[in-house]
Scaffold this motif. Structure first.
Motif, PDB file in Angstrom:
ATOM      1  N   VAL A 128       0.837  -1.205   0.000  1.00 19.96           N
ATOM      2  CA  VAL A 128       0.000   0.000   0.000  1.00 19.96           C
ATOM      3  C   VAL A 128       0.868   1.251   0.000  1.00 19.96           C
ATOM      4  CG1 VAL A 128      -1.750   1.289   1.274  1.00 19.96           C
ATOM      5  CG2 VAL A 128      -1.916  -1.204   1.117  1.00 19.96           C
ATOM      6  N   LYS A 129       1.936   1.244   0.796  1.00 24.86           N
ATOM      7  CA  LYS A 129       2.842   2.392   0.829  1.00 24.86           C
ATOM      8  C   LYS A 129       3.455   2.620  -0.551  1.00 24.86           C
ATOM      9  CE  LYS A 129       5.870   2.968   4.235  1.00 24.86           C
ATOM     10  NZ  LYS A 129       7.137   2.827   5.032  1.00 24.86           N
ATOM     11  N   GLY A 130       3.902   1.554  -1.208  1.00 32.77           N
ATOM     12  CA  GLY A 130       4.518   1.690  -2.518  1.00 32.77           C
ATOM     13  C   GLY A 130       3.547   2.208  -3.566  1.00 32.77           C
ATOM     14  N   ILE A 131       2.308   1.724  -3.536  1.00 37.42           N
ATOM     15  CA  ILE A 131       1.296   2.189  -4.488  1.00 37.42           C
ATOM     16  C   ILE A 131       1.019   3.665  -4.291  1.00 37.42           C
ATOM     17  CG2 ILE A 131      -1.147   1.995  -5.115  1.00 37.42           C
ATOM     18  CD1 ILE A 131      -0.819  -1.065  -4.406  1.00 37.42           C
ATOM     19  N   ALA A 132       0.873   4.082  -3.029  1.00 41.88           N
ATOM     20  CA  ALA A 132       0.627   5.495  -2.740  1.00 41.88           C
ATOM     21  C   ALA A 132       1.800   6.355  -3.199  1.00 41.88           C
ATOM     22  CB  ALA A 132       0.376   5.680  -1.243  1.00 41.88           C
ATOM     23  N   ALA A 133       3.025   5.873  -2.949  1.00 42.93           N
ATOM     24  CA  ALA A 133       4.215   6.636  -3.339  1.00 42.93           C
ATOM     25  C   ALA A 133       4.286   6.820  -4.845  1.00 42.93           C
ATOM     26  CB  ALA A 133       5.466   5.916  -2.821  1.00 42.93           C
ATOM     27  N   LYS A 134       4.036   5.747  -5.582  1.00 41.54           N
ATOM     28  CA  LYS A 134       4.141   5.821  -7.036  1.00 41.54           C
ATOM     29  C   LYS A 134       3.015   6.650  -7.647  1.00 41.54           C
ATOM     30  CE  LYS A 134       6.253   4.740 -10.867  1.00 41.54           C
ATOM     31  NZ  LYS A 134       7.531   5.425 -11.172  1.00 41.54           N
ATOM     32  N   MET A 135       1.794   6.513  -7.104  1.00 31.77           N
ATOM     33  CA  MET A 135       0.695   7.348  -7.602  1.00 31.77           C
ATOM     34  C   MET A 135       0.999   8.823  -7.387  1.00 31.77           C
ATOM     35  SD  MET A 135      -2.847   5.271  -6.738  1.00 31.77           S
ATOM     36  CE  MET A 135      -3.831   6.533  -7.559  1.00 31.77           C
ATOM     37  N   LYS A 136       1.555   9.159  -6.225  1.00 31.41           N
ATOM     38  CA  LYS A 136       1.937  10.547  -5.945  1.00 31.41           C
ATOM     39  C   LYS A 136       2.981  11.013  -6.951  1.00 31.41           C
ATOM     40  CE  LYS A 136       3.286  13.467  -2.010  1.00 31.41           C
ATOM     41  NZ  LYS A 136       4.493  14.123  -2.527  1.00 31.41           N
ATOM     42  N   ASP A 137       4.001  10.178  -7.196  1.00 32.61           N
ATOM     43  CA  ASP A 137       5.039  10.531  -8.163  1.00 32.61           C
ATOM     44  C   ASP A 137       4.467  10.728  -9.564  1.00 32.61           C
ATOM     45  OD1 ASP A 137       6.990  10.461  -6.243  1.00 32.61           O
ATOM     46  OD2 ASP A 137       7.757   8.479  -6.784  1.00 32.61           O
ATOM     47  N   ASN A 138       3.416   9.961  -9.887  1.00 37.05           N
ATOM     48  CA  ASN A 138       2.805  10.057 -11.218  1.00 37.05           C
ATOM     49  C   ASN A 138       1.807  11.209 -11.335  1.00 37.05           C
ATOM     50  OD1 ASN A 138       4.291   7.762 -11.717  1.00 37.05           O
ATOM     51  ND2 ASN A 138       2.591   6.520 -12.441  1.00 37.05           N
ATOM     52  N   GLY A 139       1.683  11.986 -10.269  1.00 33.34           N
ATOM     53  CA  GLY A 139       0.841  13.173 -10.342  1.00 33.34           C
ATOM     54  C   GLY A 139      -0.579  12.992  -9.873  1.00 33.34           C
ATOM     55  N   TYR A 140      -0.901  11.863  -9.267  1.00 30.41           N
ATOM     56  CA  TYR A 140      -2.259  11.629  -8.778  1.00 30.41           C
ATOM     57  C   TYR A 140      -2.417  12.145  -7.346  1.00 30.41           C
ATOM     58  CZ  TYR A 140      -2.956   8.620 -12.824  1.00 30.41           C
ATOM     59  OH  TYR A 140      -3.058   8.145 -14.103  1.00 30.41           O
ATOM     60  N   SER A 141      -3.638  12.471  -6.996  1.00 28.28           N
ATOM     61  CA  SER A 141      -3.949  12.866  -5.625  1.00 28.28           C
ATOM     62  C   SER A 141      -4.035  11.630  -4.746  1.00 28.28           C
ATOM     63  CB  SER A 141      -5.289  13.617  -5.575  1.00 28.28           C
ATOM     64  OG  SER A 141      -5.227  14.809  -6.334  1.00 28.28           O
ATOM     65  N   ILE A 142      -3.490  11.720  -3.551  1.00 32.64           N
ATOM     66  CA  ILE A 142      -3.608  10.631  -2.597  1.00 32.64           C
ATOM     67  C   ILE A 142      -4.072  11.216  -1.268  1.00 32.64           C
ATOM     68  CG2 ILE A 142      -1.861   9.206  -3.712  1.00 32.64           C
ATOM     69  CD1 ILE A 142       0.066  10.028  -1.449  1.00 32.64           C
ATOM     70  N   ALA A 143      -4.779  10.416  -0.504  1.00 34.98           N
ATOM     71  CA  ALA A 143      -5.273  10.845   0.806  1.00 34.98           C
ATOM     72  C   ALA A 143      -5.665   9.612   1.594  1.00 34.98           C
ATOM     73  CB  ALA A 143      -6.466  11.802   0.645  1.00 34.98           C
ATOM     74  N   GLY A 144      -5.976   9.836   2.850  1.00 35.42           N
ATOM     75  CA  GLY A 144      -6.336   8.723   3.713  1.00 35.42           C
ATOM     76  C   GLY A 144      -7.723   8.172   3.404  1.00 35.42           C
ATOM     77  N   PHE A 145      -7.874   6.884   3.583  1.00 37.11           N
ATOM     78  CA  PHE A 145      -9.186   6.255   3.447  1.00 37.11           C
ATOM     79  C   PHE A 145      -9.266   5.052   4.378  1.00 37.11           C
ATOM     80  CE2 PHE A 145      -6.529   4.103   0.291  1.00 37.11           C
ATOM     81  CZ  PHE A 145      -6.851   2.758   0.449  1.00 37.11           C
ATOM     82  N   ASP A 146     -10.486   4.616   4.627  1.00 37.82           N
ATOM     83  CA  ASP A 146     -10.744   3.398   5.382  1.00 37.82           C
ATOM     84  C   ASP A 146     -11.278   2.346   4.430  1.00 37.82           C
ATOM     85  OD1 ASP A 146     -10.093   4.713   7.766  1.00 37.82           O
ATOM     86  OD2 ASP A 146     -12.157   5.415   8.028  1.00 37.82           O
ATOM     87  N   ALA A 147     -10.895   1.100   4.657  1.00 35.53           N
ATOM     88  CA  ALA A 147     -11.390   0.018   3.802  1.00 35.53           C
ATOM     89  C   ALA A 147     -11.485  -1.277   4.591  1.00 35.53           C
ATOM     90  CB  ALA A 147     -10.481  -0.177   2.590  1.00 35.53           C
ATOM     91  N   CYS A 148     -12.539  -2.013   4.343  1.00 32.99           N
ATOM     92  CA  CYS A 148     -12.656  -3.400   4.772  1.00 32.99           C
ATOM     93  C   CYS A 148     -12.582  -4.266   3.516  1.00 32.99           C
ATOM     94  CB  CYS A 148     -13.972  -3.654   5.504  1.00 32.99           C
ATOM     95  SG  CYS A 148     -14.015  -3.006   7.186  1.00 32.99           S
ATOM     96  N   ILE A 149     -11.727  -5.274   3.562  1.00 36.97           N
ATOM     97  CA  ILE A 149     -11.475  -6.124   2.399  1.00 36.97           C
ATOM     98  C   ILE A 149     -11.735  -7.574   2.759  1.00 36.97           C
ATOM     99  CG2 ILE A 149      -9.694  -6.945   0.788  1.00 36.97           C
ATOM    100  CD1 ILE A 149      -8.373  -4.205   1.025  1.00 36.97           C
ATOM    101  N   GLU A 150     -12.387  -8.286   1.838  1.00 41.90           N
ATOM    102  CA  GLU A 150     -12.602  -9.731   2.012  1.00 41.90           C
ATOM    103  C   GLU A 150     -12.171 -10.431   0.743  1.00 41.90           C
ATOM    104  OE1 GLU A 150     -14.795 -13.622   2.116  1.00 41.90           O
ATOM    105  OE2 GLU A 150     -14.816 -12.032   0.623  1.00 41.90           O
ATOM    106  N   GLY A 151     -11.322 -11.430   0.878  1.00 44.14           N
ATOM    107  CA  GLY A 151     -10.732 -12.057  -0.296  1.00 44.14           C
ATOM    108  C   GLY A 151     -11.166 -13.482  -0.521  1.00 44.14           C
ATOM    109  N   ARG A 152     -11.429 -13.797  -1.791  1.00 42.57           N
ATOM    110  CA  ARG A 152     -11.718 -15.166  -2.202  1.00 42.57           C
ATOM    111  C   ARG A 152     -10.667 -15.669  -3.188  1.00 42.57           C
ATOM    112  NH1 ARG A 152     -17.347 -16.255  -1.150  1.00 42.57           N
ATOM    113  NH2 ARG A 152     -17.697 -15.276   0.878  1.00 42.57           N
TER     114      ARG A 152
END
Length: 430
Positions: A128-152
């Motif tokens: 998650v840290k790496g994705i946020a870092a790269k999106m920021k470098d690519n010029g996208y807005s990033i901010a905090g969010f909450d998420a619940c995830i369930e995987g199959r």
């Protein structure tokens, strides 16, 4: 963003077109999926106290052609499958990402420190840290969010649970903070970059691209910064064959086993280097064969040369597999699936881990598959290898026998009958 009560009502209608596209037409499965989303929304509300949310789904993927070709800029054939990771997410107005995955404690990522940390390798936090870092470098807005995830998408299944998770996070941040402007291929590239640089795994780009784009696709990674993604027009359902992925277990996370996995791209590239190239896509089989004596004299291992041989064969085979499918020549396609499997076994040598050579769960699964399917279906290792899963195309008249045989050895519920879904990582607009 939509109120949870409204989303639950729409999901429970039972005839939502998007749900049919993601999960098929079986009413029992659709009801199960509706309950799954409703339960996750309830968990989100109780955990984070918000009821204005967005829903997301990110599929696993099945590699159909091109085993370990992507990291040397080769071609692959892949499809998104109906096993997925889902998320309920909402902005939280802070600089902190908070994620609660079913069965795991919550973790948090502060959007103030983007330095890679080796102590966080092989963790969801690092991805998650790496994705946020790269999106920021690519010029996208990033901010905090909450998420619940369930995987199959089972971990270690060869269906790419990590890639599915990565492009799910990318889709969430694109939709919540960037109006969904990031396209599927860029989402995949960012996910792979994070896995390489923050997670510590030298993976190729196939997994993320298949999960992000969806459908049955062939990908050409000759220019990895701009992979060419092409949809393949073929209806697997019409063949009367089932695509069965069997979880055979095995696989190890110890450093020796990780080094064994990492040796695949490294050894392939070592052969390319002796021919003045960076990757095997830049050389031909004829050039490799011509230089074998010189390569061996310089200390390049025979296994590396065999892996280079596998790359050249499987890379060319993908083109022929796509042609066979587009010409509705399914039998030729099945023959090439088996050929690819034998090449992985004999030349690429990713069927079992030599560090744990007594544990050969994939080898055994392939032997049982051949016993049941020879002359009527196809079977091969699936994904990275060294444990995990095998893949089979099973005719309907052999399906019960195949599942019974494999689950007799590996356990009930280990065979997954899948279909290729058209959608990749997506926000559910219900």
């Amino acid at each position: 963003m939509t109120k949870i009560s409204s989303l639950i009502e729409k999901i429970n209608e039972g005839n939502n077109p998007l749900f049919l596209e993601l999960y098929g037409t079986d009413t029992a499965i659709l009801k199960e999926q509706a309950d799954r989303y409703a339960s996750l929304m309830s968990e989100f509300e109780s955990t984070y106290g918000a009821d204005d949310v967005s829903l997301f789904s990110s599929p696993g993927r099945t590699e159909i052609g091109g085993n370990h070709t992507d990291h040397n800029y080769g071609r692959v054939l892949a499809g998104a499958v109906n096993l997925d990771n889902i998320a309920v997410a909402a902005p939280n107005g802070t600089n902190t990402i908070r994620i609660k995955s079913a069965g795991y404690p919550e973790f948090q990522v502060e959007l103030t420190d983007f330095q890679p940390n080796e102590a966080e390798f092989y963790t969801s936090t690092s991805l998650v840290k790496g994705i946020a870092a790269k999106m920021k470098d690519n010029g996208y807005s990033i901010a905090g969010f909450d998420a619940c995830i369930e995987g199959r998408v089972p971990k270690g299944s060869g269906l790419s649970s990590s890639a599915s998770f990565e492009v799910l996070i990318g889709a969430i941040m694109s939709e919540l903070f960037n109006e969904g402007k990031m396209d599927a291929v860029e989402n995949a590239i960012i996910g792979q970059w994070s896995e390489n640089n923050y997670f510590g795994k030298p993976c190729g780009l196939m997994d993320q691209t298949a999960c992000s784009c969806g459908g049955l696709i062939t990908i050409d990674f000759k220019d990895p910064a701009n992979p060419i993604v092409k949809e393949v027009d073929f209806d697997f359902v019409s063949t009367g064959f089932s695509l069965v992925i069997t979880d055979v277990g095995g696989g190890h996370d110890d450093p020796a086993s990780q080094a064994e996995y990492a040796s695949l791209p490294t050894e392939m590239k070592s052969v390319a280097a002796e021919l003045g190239a960076n990757v095997l896509r830049e050389v031909t089989l004829e050039q490799i064969v011509d230089k074998i004596p010189a390569i061996r004299e310089k200390g390049v291992s025979d296994r590396a040369i065999l892996r280079a041989y596998h790359f050249q064969g499987d890379n060319a085979r993908v083109v022929k597999q796509v042609e066979a499918l587009e010409n509705n020549d399914f039998q030729s396609f099945l023959t090439m699936v088996v050929e690819s499997g034998y090449s992985s076994y004999m030349y690429n040598q990713n069927i079992f881990d030599v560090v744990h050579k007594d544990e050969q769960v994939v080898s055994l699964g392939l032997a049982l598959s051949e016993m049941v399917l020879k002359g009527s279906g196809a079977w091969r290792v699936h994904g990275g290898g060294f444990g995990g899963t095998i893949q089979a195309f099973v005719p309907q008249n052999k399906l019960d026998e195949y599942v019974k045989t494999l689950e007799h050895v590996y356990g009930e519920g280990k065979c997954h009958k899948l279909f290729i879904r058209a959608k990749g990582s997506v926000k559910l607009d219900l």
